[in-house]
Write a protein that holds these residues in place. Structure first.
Motif, PDB file in Angstrom:
ATOM      1  N   ILE A  49     -22.010 -54.392  52.908  1.00  0.00           N
ATOM      2  CA  ILE A  49     -21.574 -53.177  53.586  1.00  0.00           C
ATOM      3  C   ILE A  49     -20.264 -53.444  54.314  1.00  0.00           C
ATOM      4  CG2 ILE A  49     -22.179 -51.540  55.421  1.00  0.00           C
ATOM      5  CD1 ILE A  49     -24.978 -51.631  54.434  1.00  0.00           C
ATOM      6  N   GLY A  50     -20.211 -54.543  55.037  1.00  0.00           N
ATOM      7  CA  GLY A  50     -19.006 -54.875  55.786  1.00  0.00           C
ATOM      8  C   GLY A  50     -17.786 -55.041  54.901  1.00  0.00           C
ATOM      9  N   MET A  51     -17.972 -55.657  53.749  1.00  0.00           N
ATOM     10  CA  MET A  51     -16.835 -55.896  52.866  1.00  0.00           C
ATOM     11  C   MET A  51     -16.333 -54.614  52.210  1.00  0.00           C
ATOM     12  SD  MET A  51     -15.714 -58.894  53.118  1.00  0.00           S
ATOM     13  CE  MET A  51     -14.585 -58.936  51.727  1.00  0.00           C
ATOM     14  N   SER A  52     -17.103 -53.544  52.309  1.00  0.00           N
ATOM     15  CA  SER A  52     -16.684 -52.268  51.745  1.00  0.00           C
ATOM     16  C   SER A  52     -15.891 -51.444  52.742  1.00  0.00           C
ATOM     17  CB  SER A  52     -17.919 -51.467  51.321  1.00  0.00           C
ATOM     18  OG  SER A  52     -18.695 -52.241  50.445  1.00  0.00           O
ATOM     19  N   HIS A  53     -15.709 -51.998  53.923  1.00  0.00           N
ATOM     20  CA  HIS A  53     -15.062 -51.259  55.005  1.00  0.00           C
ATOM     21  C   HIS A  53     -13.562 -51.526  54.993  1.00  0.00           C
ATOM     22  CE1 HIS A  53     -14.251 -49.642  58.882  1.00  0.00           C
ATOM     23  NE2 HIS A  53     -13.992 -50.803  59.402  1.00  0.00           N
ATOM     24  N   LEU A  54     -12.790 -50.475  54.808  1.00  0.00           N
ATOM     25  CA  LEU A  54     -11.338 -50.624  54.684  1.00  0.00           C
ATOM     26  C   LEU A  54     -10.708 -51.254  55.925  1.00  0.00           C
ATOM     27  CD1 LEU A  54      -8.675 -50.092  53.181  1.00  0.00           C
ATOM     28  CD2 LEU A  54      -8.692 -47.792  54.141  1.00  0.00           C
ATOM     29  N   GLY A  55     -11.196 -50.862  57.101  1.00  0.00           N
ATOM     30  CA  GLY A  55     -10.639 -51.380  58.347  1.00  0.00           C
ATOM     31  C   GLY A  55     -10.653 -52.898  58.410  1.00  0.00           C
ATOM     32  N   LEU A  56     -11.680 -53.495  57.859  1.00  0.00           N
ATOM     33  CA  LEU A  56     -11.765 -54.957  57.835  1.00  0.00           C
ATOM     34  C   LEU A  56     -10.587 -55.537  57.069  1.00  0.00           C
ATOM     35  CD1 LEU A  56     -14.814 -57.183  57.098  1.00  0.00           C
ATOM     36  CD2 LEU A  56     -12.802 -57.439  55.698  1.00  0.00           C
ATOM     37  N   HIS A  57     -10.337 -54.992  55.891  1.00  0.00           N
ATOM     38  CA  HIS A  57      -9.255 -55.530  55.060  1.00  0.00           C
ATOM     39  C   HIS A  57      -7.902 -55.351  55.743  1.00  0.00           C
ATOM     40  CE1 HIS A  57     -11.848 -56.326  51.602  1.00  0.00           C
ATOM     41  NE2 HIS A  57     -12.491 -55.233  51.959  1.00  0.00           N
ATOM     42  N   ILE A  58      -7.722 -54.223  56.419  1.00  0.00           N
ATOM     43  CA  ILE A  58      -6.447 -53.975  57.088  1.00  0.00           C
ATOM     44  C   ILE A  58      -6.250 -54.975  58.231  1.00  0.00           C
ATOM     45  CG2 ILE A  58      -5.119 -52.314  58.472  1.00  0.00           C
ATOM     46  CD1 ILE A  58      -6.362 -50.063  56.866  1.00  0.00           C
ATOM     47  N   LEU A  59      -7.221 -55.039  59.118  1.00  0.00           N
ATOM     48  CA  LEU A  59      -7.073 -55.885  60.297  1.00  0.00           C
ATOM     49  C   LEU A  59      -7.008 -57.370  59.931  1.00  0.00           C
ATOM     50  CD1 LEU A  59      -6.760 -54.711  63.068  1.00  0.00           C
ATOM     51  CD2 LEU A  59      -9.086 -55.390  63.590  1.00  0.00           C
ATOM     52  N   TYR A  60      -7.801 -57.762  58.981  1.00  0.00           N
ATOM     53  CA  TYR A  60      -7.852 -59.163  58.536  1.00  0.00           C
ATOM     54  C   TYR A  60      -6.483 -59.624  58.060  1.00  0.00           C
ATOM     55  CZ  TYR A  60      -9.495 -63.140  55.653  1.00  0.00           C
ATOM     56  OH  TYR A  60      -9.698 -64.371  55.085  1.00  0.00           O
ATOM     57  N   ASN A  61      -5.865 -58.831  57.223  1.00  0.00           N
ATOM     58  CA  ASN A  61      -4.566 -59.223  56.683  1.00  0.00           C
ATOM     59  C   ASN A  61      -3.458 -59.063  57.709  1.00  0.00           C
ATOM     60  OD1 ASN A  61      -4.923 -60.016  53.748  1.00  0.00           O
ATOM     61  ND2 ASN A  61      -6.079 -58.118  53.845  1.00  0.00           N
ATOM     62  N   LEU A  62      -3.590 -58.046  58.546  1.00  0.00           N
ATOM     63  CA  LEU A  62      -2.582 -57.831  59.591  1.00  0.00           C
ATOM     64  C   LEU A  62      -2.540 -59.012  60.557  1.00  0.00           C
ATOM     65  CD1 LEU A  62      -0.721 -55.598  61.079  1.00  0.00           C
ATOM     66  CD2 LEU A  62      -2.711 -55.297  62.524  1.00  0.00           C
ATOM     67  N   LEU A  63      -3.703 -59.439  61.028  1.00  0.00           N
ATOM     68  CA  LEU A  63      -3.739 -60.541  61.987  1.00  0.00           C
ATOM     69  C   LEU A  63      -3.311 -61.851  61.330  1.00  0.00           C
ATOM     70  CD1 LEU A  63      -6.995 -59.858  64.050  1.00  0.00           C
ATOM     71  CD2 LEU A  63      -4.652 -59.265  64.601  1.00  0.00           C
ATOM     72  N   ASN A  64      -3.729 -62.045  60.093  1.00  0.00           N
ATOM     73  CA  ASN A  64      -3.408 -63.310  59.432  1.00  0.00           C
ATOM     74  C   ASN A  64      -1.951 -63.425  59.007  1.00  0.00           C
ATOM     75  OD1 ASN A  64      -5.761 -64.885  59.623  1.00  0.00           O
ATOM     76  ND2 ASN A  64      -6.755 -63.593  58.089  1.00  0.00           N
ATOM     77  N   LYS A  65      -1.227 -62.321  59.085  1.00  0.00           N
ATOM     78  CA  LYS A  65       0.207 -62.386  58.825  1.00  0.00           C
ATOM     79  C   LYS A  65       0.915 -63.188  59.921  1.00  0.00           C
ATOM     80  CE  LYS A  65       2.344 -58.637  58.784  1.00  0.00           C
ATOM     81  NZ  LYS A  65       3.157 -57.448  58.764  1.00  0.00           N
ATOM     82  N   GLU A  66       0.305 -63.221  61.094  1.00  0.00           N
ATOM     83  CA  GLU A  66       0.865 -63.985  62.213  1.00  0.00           C
ATOM     84  C   GLU A  66       0.470 -65.451  62.026  1.00  0.00           C
ATOM     85  OE1 GLU A  66       2.566 -62.253  64.790  1.00  0.00           O
ATOM     86  OE2 GLU A  66       2.304 -60.569  63.390  1.00  0.00           O
ATOM     87  N   ASN A  67       1.479 -66.349  62.083  1.00  0.00           N
ATOM     88  CA  ASN A  67       1.200 -67.762  61.806  1.00  0.00           C
ATOM     89  C   ASN A  67       0.236 -68.407  62.790  1.00  0.00           C
ATOM     90  OD1 ASN A  67       2.722 -67.921  59.509  1.00  0.00           O
ATOM     91  ND2 ASN A  67       4.616 -68.280  60.659  1.00  0.00           N
TER      92      ASN A  67
END
Lengths: 614, 233
Positions: A49-67
């Motif tokens: 269920i969690g992996m189907s949540h778009l917000g997770l993918h957005i925030l995960y990649n957004l934060l990980n863009k920061e070194n």
């Protein structure tokens, strides 16, 4: 870190062990020596269920863009895994590096539905982190939360250290920046909470006092110091094209609920359905541009290899360039057998042309959501659809070869009477007649109609936020009425559990005191309450008693307009005056037009700019 | 028909990915790799990939096989590299060849070789272990109970698995564990899972095994050619 050897001993004993191993395509690996802030994105339900949540993918990649930031994921382990983790003293860990959660700087929960709250407590406990905020020490991570349910944060006020109100893409980076500054200064957590409370959209519940009247309604809610904001204003992103959208998405090994590329075409909704919280809190409507979407779709299919793209939003038919988008995407991917799906099409915007495009590749069942059975009630809720629209759409669909139709309804809407309830049956039978009135050669396939009813849960920040929910008994009466009257082998009637909707209503409009009941329920063993096989109504009722709470006060009580509601201190942009006006219009069965056709003065444009409200 | 037969390994945490999920994983990896694979006709076109046999969940393998049909021929080294670039670290294509074979790989597989490591409950001497295995392999028949769900009822049947075991050797052992190497019947004409073999050893001999802690690896799959047992490619 938890070694794979330890996990190897238990993983073969659980259902779907791939939920707990991480390492998926496009998941991010970082050198722990090179990051200074560690953030765990926590979804309080199972992996699929969690992996189907778009917000997770957005925030995960957004934060990980920061070194120097490393964002990892964690989900609620299913009961079989929880059991083995507890027996073997394995603390809850992150999927990427298998680090116990207590070693993180932040744990950020997303609040998507109320019935996941006990899982939050359980996950903290599984991570050996004290569940109550006041019991946590300086070395413990900050526990934060955001998402739609955070718009009424009070039922979790003593669990969560602070809430992020609005669209987290913006706030989260600001919070982490402040955190790094604070960390250098070697000050205590109290100092950080003080400072973070001054950021826009941040609510730190421990900095506020609430007092109640003898009738149990709120007397006042105020900040403990002058310097804390009296109103918490939600944070939004003005232009969706400027905002980060992941060009990578983690591809789970196991099948998830939405196992496909998700393309968010716009945020917000202009329809103004009066029961819908999302339609109010996500205003103003902001579209992503056509060119941006086509580019994103190409990139995402390339990095994921998915065979399906879901065009997503609250009401996809409203996207101004939908036809063009669908045609372009179909053309682009036709050699790769990538299908399109449009999960949120509404009847009134349901375009034959669009369906035909999609049909070229795959044909699935059709879903319509008239929400109410009678025209009168559809007008009350401002669902601007009439029966002719539905009948025409269904007829077109049958003509094109569809034979499976799902109809979604709610029961217990304000002003609902027996005729409205029976209208659900009538509509289902009319759809059946449409099929059999077609010439024989056009009746393709085996007709199957499913009519489902859910129980209406009044939500904060909607015109129905004052409405007293139907009692569980009233819901059952209506369900029985439909069950006894829908007797046709072509039509199946399904219904949601009223007890679950009742609890949802209690929590959704709960105040601080509800927090105690959530805690008790968790102590009594409640978790995964949204799962029918684990939901234990009696345990919840017992928990309310132990917490000295009358759930009726929260669910079925009709509120007055002048009552201070627990979420009044949050500013979503849509004004209370507008909500009152809409509720009054509802009682008079008056419609409010789609605000793309002209401003309806909800208030959003005076405080927030962006999208259609420029 | 342009058909490639490939051999791959699947190890470490990927052993937790079941057969259906692995098929989807390959489907997506092929799509990302831009290798021109063929699809079936119809409303729901499926990629023409078939796997030799399902690997049980939790088993690592160093010899799995698949067939894939392509729309057009491509250099085999390019094929291997393009696919490996898109597969996770713990799945790797070792070898691939064009085959003329009309038969699918699924129908060809007859045997598998496994290594199984199991914890011993009782300490035993090597001599005794070997004696017990000899005894086991000399049994006329080895009956096991197979449960089948039929119309909601469980139907139990006894079947003889002796013919399904081609070889069984002790590869290594110490006081705590024993490692077997075994060749078992695999495929549509008969199939024996290594866990069933371990259970039978426990049942029919004095070697008592902790069946909760079995680590299994598949080493290779075999086809039969004029009575010889050989790897598929």
């Amino acid at each position: 870190m938890i070694s794979m050897e330890i996990l190897d001993d238990i993983l073969l004993k659980v259902e779907k062990p791939a939920r707990y191993i991480g390492n998926e395509q496009n998941s991010i690996v970082k050198d722990l020596n090179k990051v200074d802030t560690r953030f765990a994105f926590a979804f309080p339900d199972i992996y699929e269920i969690g992996m189907s949540h778009l917000g997770l993918h957005i925030l995960y990649n957004l934060l990980n863009k920061e070194n120097d930031i490393y964002c990892e994921r964690v989900f609620a382990p299913w009961i079989d895994m929880e059991d083995l983790m507890r027996k073997n003293n394995i603390p809850l860990y992150s999927l990427e590096t298998k680090t116990p959660l207590y070693e993180f700087d932040f744990i950020g929960f997303t609040l998507q539905y109320e019935m996941s709250y006990t899982n939050i407590l359980n996950m903290l406990d599984l991570a050996n982190i004290p569940v109550l905020s006041k019991n946590r020490k300086e070395h413990h991570p900050f526990i934060i939360a955001g998402g739609p349910c955070a718009y009424n944060p009070e039922p979790l006020w003593d669990i969560i250290d602070f809430f992020v109100i609005g669209e987290g893409e913006k706030s989260t980076l600001e919070i982490l920046k402040l955190y790094r500054e604070w960390k250098k200064e070697n000050k205590n957590k109290e100092d950080f909470l003080d400072r973070v409370s001054k950021l826009e959209g941040i609510y730190v519940p421990s900095l506020y006092d609430v007092s109640y009247k003898t009738d149990n309604t709120i007397e006042y809610m105020e900040p403990k110091k002058e310097t804390y904001p009296k109103k918490i204003k939600k944070v939004i992103i003005k232009d969706l094209d400027d905002i980060y959208y992941p060009e990578k998405m983690i591809v789970p090994y196991i099948e998830t609920v939405h196992d496909r590329v998700v393309l968010e075409v716009f945020r917000g909704c202009t329809k103004g359905c009066r029961f819908c919280q999302a339609g109010m809190i996500y205003r103003p409507v902001r579209e992503r541009s056509f060119n941006n979407l086509v580019e994103l779709a190409k990139k995402l299919v390339e990095v994921t290899g998915y065979d399906e793209i879901s065009i997503s939003s609250l009401s996809t038919g409203d996207y101004s360039q939908l036809d063009r988008l669908v045609k372009t995407l179909m053309e682009e991917f036709k050699d790769k057998n990538v299908a399109l799906s449009l999960p949120s099409l509404r009847l009134d915007t349901f375009s034959l042309e669009v369906i035909e495009e999609i049909q070229k590749i795959r044909k699935s069942g059709l879903t319509f959501a008239p929400e109410a059975g009678s025209q009168r009630l559809r007008d009350v809720i401002n669902k601007g659809i009439n029966e002719d629209d539905l009948i025409r759409s269904v007829k077109d669909a049958f003509g094109l070869g569809w034979s499976t139709v799902k109809l979604y309804f709610m029961i217990g809407l304000p002003t609902e009477n027996k005729d409205d309830v029976m209208g659900i049956k009538d509509l289902a039978y009319k759809v059946k007649d449409v099929f059999f009135n077609l010439p024989k050669e056009k009746q393709k396939g085996n007709l199957k109609i499913t009519a489902s009813s859910s129980c209406f849960v009044p939500k904060p920040f909607t015109p129905f936020q004052w409405f007293g929910q139907n009692s569980v008994e009233e819901f059952y009466e209506k369900i029985h009425m439909l069950k006894n009257n829908i007797k046709d082998r072509k039509i199946t009637y399904n219904y949601h559990d009223p007890k679950l909707s009742y609890l949802e209503a209690v929590i959704a409009r709960g105040d601080r005191r509800i927090s105690k009941a959530v805690y008790k329920a968790w102590e009594n063993g409640c978790r995964f309450d949204g799962w029918a096989e684990l939901f234990d109504y009696d345990k919840w009722i017992e928990s309310f008693k132990q917490a000295d709470i009358d759930p009726e006060f929260y669910a079925v009580r009709q509120r007055d307009y002048d009552e201070i509601l627990p979420w009044d201190f949050i500013d979503v942009g849509v004004t209370k005056e507008y909500l009152i006006k809409e509720n009054e219009k509802a009682m008079n069965e008056e419609l409010t037009k789609d605000c793309r056709l002209g401003c309806t003065n909800c208030g959003i444009s005076t405080t927030f700019t962006g999208g259609v409200c420029k | 028909m342009i058909k490639i037969r490939g051999k791959f390994i699947k190890e470490k945490h990927l052993k937790y990915i079941g057969h259906l999920d692995m098929m989807r994983l390959f489907d997506r990896a092929f799509r990302r790799s831009n290798i021109p694979i063929s699809y079936s006709q119809g409303f729901n076109p499926q990629p023409k990939i078939s796997f030799a046999t399902a690997l049980p969940l939790g088993v690592e393998s160093y010899g799995e096989y698949f067939d894939v049909e392509l729309k057009e021929k491509m250099d085999i080294i390019k094929f291997i590299n393009a696919l490996n670039n898109q597969l996770p670290d713990c799945i790797k294509i070792l070898k691939a060849v064009y085959v003329e074979d009309k038969k699918s790989i699924m129908a060809l597989i007859k045997w598998s070789t496994y290594i199984a490591e199991v914890k011993l409950i009782n300490k035993m001497s090597k001599q005794e272990l070997v004696k017990q295995i000899d005894y086991f392999m000399n049994l006329e028949e080895i009956l096991i109970t197979k449960e089948k769900q039929k119309k909601g009822r469980t139907k139990k049947t006894r079947i003889d698995i002796r013919e399904l075991i081609k070889k069984l050797d002790i590869l290594d052992y110490d006081d705590k564990k024993i490692i077997f190497k075994t060749t078992l019947k695999t495929g549509s004409e008969g199939n024996l899972k290594p866990t069933v073999l371990i259970n039978s050893i426990d049942e029919y001999t004095n070697i008592k095994l902790n069946k909760d802690s079995i680590k299994i690896q598949r080493l290779e799959l075999f086809i039969e050619n004029d009575g010889n047992i050989i790897p598929p490619i």
